[in-house]
Design an enzyme around this catalytic site. Structure first.
Site, PDB file in Angstrom:
ATOM      1  N   TYR A  19       7.122  -9.716   7.039  1.00 11.55           N
ATOM      2  CA  TYR A  19       7.063  -8.269   7.238  1.00 11.55           C
ATOM      3  C   TYR A  19       7.648  -7.918   8.600  1.00 11.55           C
ATOM      4  CZ  TYR A  19       3.904  -7.325   3.279  1.00 11.55           C
ATOM      5  OH  TYR A  19       3.357  -7.168   2.032  1.00 11.55           O
ATOM      6  N   ASP A  50       0.828  -1.212   0.000  1.00 19.11           N
ATOM      7  CA  ASP A  50       0.000   0.000   0.000  1.00 19.11           C
ATOM      8  C   ASP A  50       0.858   1.257   0.000  1.00 19.11           C
ATOM      9  OD1 ASP A  50      -2.599  -0.740  -0.145  1.00 19.11           O
ATOM     10  OD2 ASP A  50      -3.014  -0.606   2.008  1.00 19.11           O
TER      11      ASP A  50
END
Lengths: 327, 327
Positions: free
Chosen positions: A162, A54
């Site tokens: 992540y 994003d």
């Protein structure tokens, strides 16, 4: 055609995310344009990525692939730069192999795809350097190599790792890390956050922590989610899953921050998960704390099978178009 | 009056260095203004700093002191913010003590200077939070405490530790670190750089690596200078001396980079040092790779003696005004 694997990183601050969008500066758009320009292609080539990120999300270990006509590589022989002279024991190829992003298991050493020029590694090292000259400094392609047979940056992936970074230092965190570390204005208790996180591990329907997309499954296997205080400073969460649905890491982090600063009990995130619907009490944590650190792939012999299996599962569970893993 | 010690950090990118200059944005100027505003002083107070840094140079472990009227601290009782509630085992004071910059040896626990209010620690925690609200995010004051007797941020210091970071990755380094890691367009050999650095250690006249200032000694004791490849990525030099003269670390780094990429032999930096005059062949390395990481002080009982000795030596060797250590 030859399939190339690109290992890359970016500072997401000034990008409208990964995915190409007309009129917006995106990582995909910038790299595709750069490749088209360097290789003098009629159209920019299309990249396939392991994890679409994003706006504001960073990456250090992002992986993409691109399919190109073998002939396009010949363009790299023109004006080949020689600013990095080969040195004994520290040649360009050898040096690159010692670096992060250079550890592709099953790299096609000695088994070039049909029609590839014998000096393909040298040409791809040139491509890396030329990308470094063309791209802005907030996106870097660390390595380009010929992808092994069956490799698909998206569908062959076994896991995505992540990191989420947050500082609870009273006066604010390290100014040099402010673009990738979120500042939280209350003290955080990592033991409580880890106790809450442990109850979320395993295969679940993560609908409570996902932005729903039509026809997309929200069942994921959360393999790891653990907070560590980094050298006395910020807290860093390591989050690993087979894949993530949209905003999943940031929603999980948002729920755990509420536990860490005492606003919610340790049991709460698991209760939210169990309800399997979006919970308005879960605040999605800011994008700039999130960074895609690594994408894991199986050994070369299993790449094609993994890609086929992933495609099958996703398509079946979605009942239609395969969903994309997004963060 | 009460002397406060400030532990702070900054991203030097958008500052014209540490030292206050009319019409320029400097770290000293910003913090002095913020203190004056928060404490409602008629004039911003004057800070004394351990290491004055040049434009573009960063700091994580910078130390400064400031002398204030005790009465000024009472201002912190007005509108005291309570956004960080004290929690069992994680109170503001306790939490701050576990963090970097919170490890001042000989902190005046239980021995407040005369006239200090009994809740001085709580007031100073408020000051840290208020500074966090007033200062821009590229400068953060991590801790403020009452300085022990005899403490002088500049003259009591035993050593300054800097880091210099450089990436020789072919396509460019980590985009998220580009503000503090210099990119070098040739492969670097750390063993050669360390062999060259070892010949520079000890007490020498570093005139060859300093911008000369009138009346300032260039004799320094270089205690440590060593390169390590950080986790397979950038090279990081740790550079420690009692003090540095102007541009010294960056000139030393510039000489060693020329060794590391093969442009100069290992013996060259020591030869330059031996000539004790500025050498035009030494390129001062870019400012943004440099970061002041730590300032070391002796135990509390030795602070005043150390400050007096430093003043004496500097004044004697300079034959006049004591020189400032700069980078």
């Amino acid at each position: 055609m030859v399939r190339l694997r690109l290992d890359l990183g970016y500072d997401g601050t000034d990008f409208s995310g990964w995915a190409r969008q007309p009129g917006r500066r995106t990582v995909q758009g910038e790299i595709e344009q750069a490749l088209g320009r360097i290789l003098r292609l009629a159209e920019p080539p299309a990249l396939t990525v392991a994890g679409r990120t994003d706006a504001g999300v960073h990456a250090r270990g992002q992986v993409a692939h691109v399919d190109l006509p073998v002939a396009a590589l010949a363009e790299l022989d023109r004006n080949r730069r020689t600013t990095r002279p080969a040195q004994p024991g520290a040649g360009v190829g050898g040096a690159a192999g010692d670096r992060p992003g250079g550890g592709l298991d099953g790299a096609p050493e000695g088994v070039p795809a049909e029609g590839l020029p014998p000096d393909v590694d040298e040409r791809l090292a040139t491509l890396v350097r030329r990308l470094g000259g063309v791209l802005e400094p907030d996106v870097r392609v660390h390595r380009v190599c010929v992808a092994p047979d069956g490799f698909d940056a998206r569908f062959s992936a076994l896991f995505r790792r992540y990191a989420y970074r947050v500082s609870d230092a009273p006066g604010g965190g390290d100014p040099l890390r402010r673009r990738e570390v979120v500042w939280h204005n209350r003290p955080l208790e990592p033991d409580a956050m880890n106790a809450a996180a442990a109850r979320l591990l395993g295969e679940h329907d993560f609908a409570a922590f996902c932005k729903k997309r039509d026809g997309a499954t929200t069942i994921r296997e959360l393999q790891r989610l653990r907070w560590v205080r980094d050298d006395g400073g910020p807290l860093v969460a390591t989050v690993v899953a087979d894949a993530f649905c949209h905003s999943m890491v940031r929603a999980l982090v948002g729920a755990l921050l509420a536990v860490g600063d005492g606003r919610r009990p340790v049991e709460w995130p698991a209760q939210v998960l169990g309800r399997a619907v979006r919970d308005s009490g879960v605040h999605v944590a800011p994008a700039h704390g999130l960074c895609l650190e690594e994408v894991g792939y199986p050994p070369e012999a299993e790449l094609a099978a993994r890609a086929a299996a992933t495609r099958r599962v996703r398509t079946a569970s979605a009942g239609g178009d395969a969903p994309f893993e997004d963060e």
